[in-house]
Design a protein around this motif. Structure first.
Motif, PDB file in Angstrom:
ATOM      1  N   UNK A 230       0.835  -1.214   0.000  1.00  0.00           N
ATOM      2  CA  UNK A 230       0.000   0.000   0.000  1.00  0.00           C
ATOM      3  C   UNK A 230       0.863   1.255   0.000  1.00  0.00           C
ATOM      4  N   UNK A 231       1.963   1.211   0.789  1.00  0.00           N
ATOM      5  CA  UNK A 231       2.849   2.378   0.843  1.00  0.00           C
ATOM      6  C   UNK A 231       3.467   2.639  -0.524  1.00  0.00           C
ATOM      7  N   UNK A 232       3.900   1.548  -1.195  1.00  0.00           N
ATOM      8  CA  UNK A 232       4.505   1.719  -2.516  1.00  0.00           C
ATOM      9  C   UNK A 232       3.498   2.304  -3.499  1.00  0.00           C
ATOM     10  N   UNK A 233       2.270   1.821  -3.404  1.00  0.00           N
ATOM     11  CA  UNK A 233       1.224   2.333  -4.298  1.00  0.00           C
ATOM     12  C   UNK A 233       0.962   3.814  -4.032  1.00  0.00           C
ATOM     13  N   UNK A 234       0.961   4.187  -2.743  1.00  0.00           N
ATOM     14  CA  UNK A 234       0.764   5.602  -2.402  1.00  0.00           C
ATOM     15  C   UNK A 234       1.923   6.459  -2.909  1.00  0.00           C
ATOM     16  N   UNK A 235       3.140   5.906  -2.804  1.00  0.00           N
ATOM     17  CA  UNK A 235       4.314   6.644  -3.279  1.00  0.00           C
ATOM     18  C   UNK A 235       4.225   6.880  -4.787  1.00  0.00           C
ATOM     19  N   UNK A 236       3.805   5.847  -5.502  1.00  0.00           N
ATOM     20  CA  UNK A 236       3.677   5.943  -6.951  1.00  0.00           C
ATOM     21  C   UNK A 236       2.620   6.992  -7.309  1.00  0.00           C
ATOM     22  N   UNK A 237       1.536   6.936  -6.580  1.00  0.00           N
ATOM     23  CA  UNK A 237       0.439   7.911  -6.742  1.00  0.00           C
ATOM     24  C   UNK A 237       0.962   9.338  -6.569  1.00  0.00           C
ATOM     25  N   UNK A 238       1.900   9.502  -5.610  1.00  0.00           N
ATOM     26  CA  UNK A 238       2.454  10.830  -5.321  1.00  0.00           C
ATOM     27  C   UNK A 238       3.482  11.253  -6.370  1.00  0.00           C
ATOM     28  N   UNK A 239       3.776  10.374  -7.330  1.00  0.00           N
ATOM     29  CA  UNK A 239       4.697  10.756  -8.408  1.00  0.00           C
ATOM     30  C   UNK A 239       6.027  10.030  -8.374  1.00  0.00           C
ATOM     31  N   UNK A 240       6.246   9.189  -7.386  1.00  0.00           N
ATOM     32  CA  UNK A 240       7.522   8.473  -7.297  1.00  0.00           C
ATOM     33  C   UNK A 240       7.606   7.413  -8.395  1.00  0.00           C
TER      34      UNK A 240
END
Ligand code: PRP
Ligand code: ZN
Length: 298
Positions: free
Chosen positions: A275-285
């Protein structure tokens, strides 16, 4: 002069055995087993491991037969109450909690019986291997009940007509289920801990004990820690940093030929979930890598 050797008591066979030996191995200890398989002789550190019954560990450490012991808090608490009732004041020291051996000491009630809180224990016969802990619980709740001490196979007691319910360790709950019992109130939450003899140890031993404890601290920290690397848009850095669990000061590195993006490297002291990785990707990472940490020394 020969270096005095530290003796560590560890459960011979049971839920703590493999975890305990693995912890010592991760602290750098390599050992050879004695012919009787009951002593592991440390080869590169002045420490030997004695494999014994878990219930014997508090006593061995209390009497200074062993300097340290690794044992569940359930066994420790029972031993502590027992020693206190004998008027012993100078008790073994619990020096560190560990991250394995999680279980609960709970009441197990026959599935066809109701349980509505401690009052339901009134006048009941409770089978347990932890008579002092259970006795104290009854006292604290002001309910009169009878504690029947069993040294093993506690879960059979109700069916044998020896008790109305039990109080025993539960981890998965499979044992209770297999004996048509359900879990009621929890008396104690337990996990493994390290204890040390109440007597003074010589400075040479003490130095090695401190060294071992520091390494154990490092091992426990590393298990939770991950190294994370990613690329992030400069303008999303704030958001990305907030998403990194338990990280202090991440390293920000410029990317060759890119003004809009940077690389972020950080140690996260908590688990990183999908979930954290998905959120990071969502944030542009992007280009997100998560790497286990091998060793750490604060
Ligand atoms: C405990 C307890 C149960 C079992 C419960 O014994 O007495 O038999 O574990 O675990 P479960 O909920 O996963 O089925 P343990 O193996 O700790 O042995 P000991 O108490 O005799 O040392
Ligand atoms: Zn036991």
């Amino acid at each position: 002069m020969e270096q005095p050797r530290i003796k560590i008591a560890v459960q011979k066979s049971g839920r703590l055995t493999d975890h305990s030996m693995e912890l010592l191995t991760r602290c750098g200890l390599s050992y050879s087993r004695g012919r009787d398989q009951l002593i592991c002789y440390g080869e590169n550190m002045p420490m030997d491991v004695l494999l014994v019954r878990d219930d014997d560990i508090p006593g061995l450490v209390q009497e200074d037969v062993c300097d340290l012991g690794i044992v569940g808090m359930n066994v420790l608490e029972e031993a502590r109450l027992d020693l206190q009732s004998q008027g012993v004041n100078n008790l073994f020291n619990q020096i560190r909690l560990l991250d394995f051996g999680h279980c609960r000491l709970s009441f197990g009630v026959p599935v066809d019986e109701a349980y509505e809180g401690p009052q339901s224990l009134t006048g009941k016969r409770i089978a347990t291997s932890y008579p002092r802990i259970v006795g104290k619980y009854l006292e604290r709740h002001g309910v009169p009940g009878t504690v029947v001490t069993f040294s093993g196979a506690v879960e059979l007691a109700p069916r044998l007509g020896k008790a109305d319910l039990i109080c025993d360790l539960v981890s998965t709950g499979a044992t209770l289920k297999a004996h048509s019992l359900y879990e009621a109130d929890t008396v104690l939450e337990s996990r493994a801990a390290i204890i040390q003899t109440p007597l003074d140890v010589c400075p040479e031993k003490e130095a090695w004990i401190q060294r071992l404890l520091q390494r154990i601290g490092g091992v426990l920290q590393v298990r939770e820690s991950k190294y994370i690397m990613l690329h992030a848009p400069r303008n999303a850095l704030g958001e990305v940093r907030e998403l990194l669990p338990g990280s202090e000061a991440p390293t920000i590195i410029p990317l060759e030929g890119r003004d809009d993006k940077v690389a972020v490297h950080a140690v996260c002291r908590e688990n990183i979930f999908w979930e954290t990785l998905e959120d990071l990707k969502e944030a542009g990472a992007s280009a997100i890598l998560v790497i286990p940490v091998e060793k750490m020394l604060a």
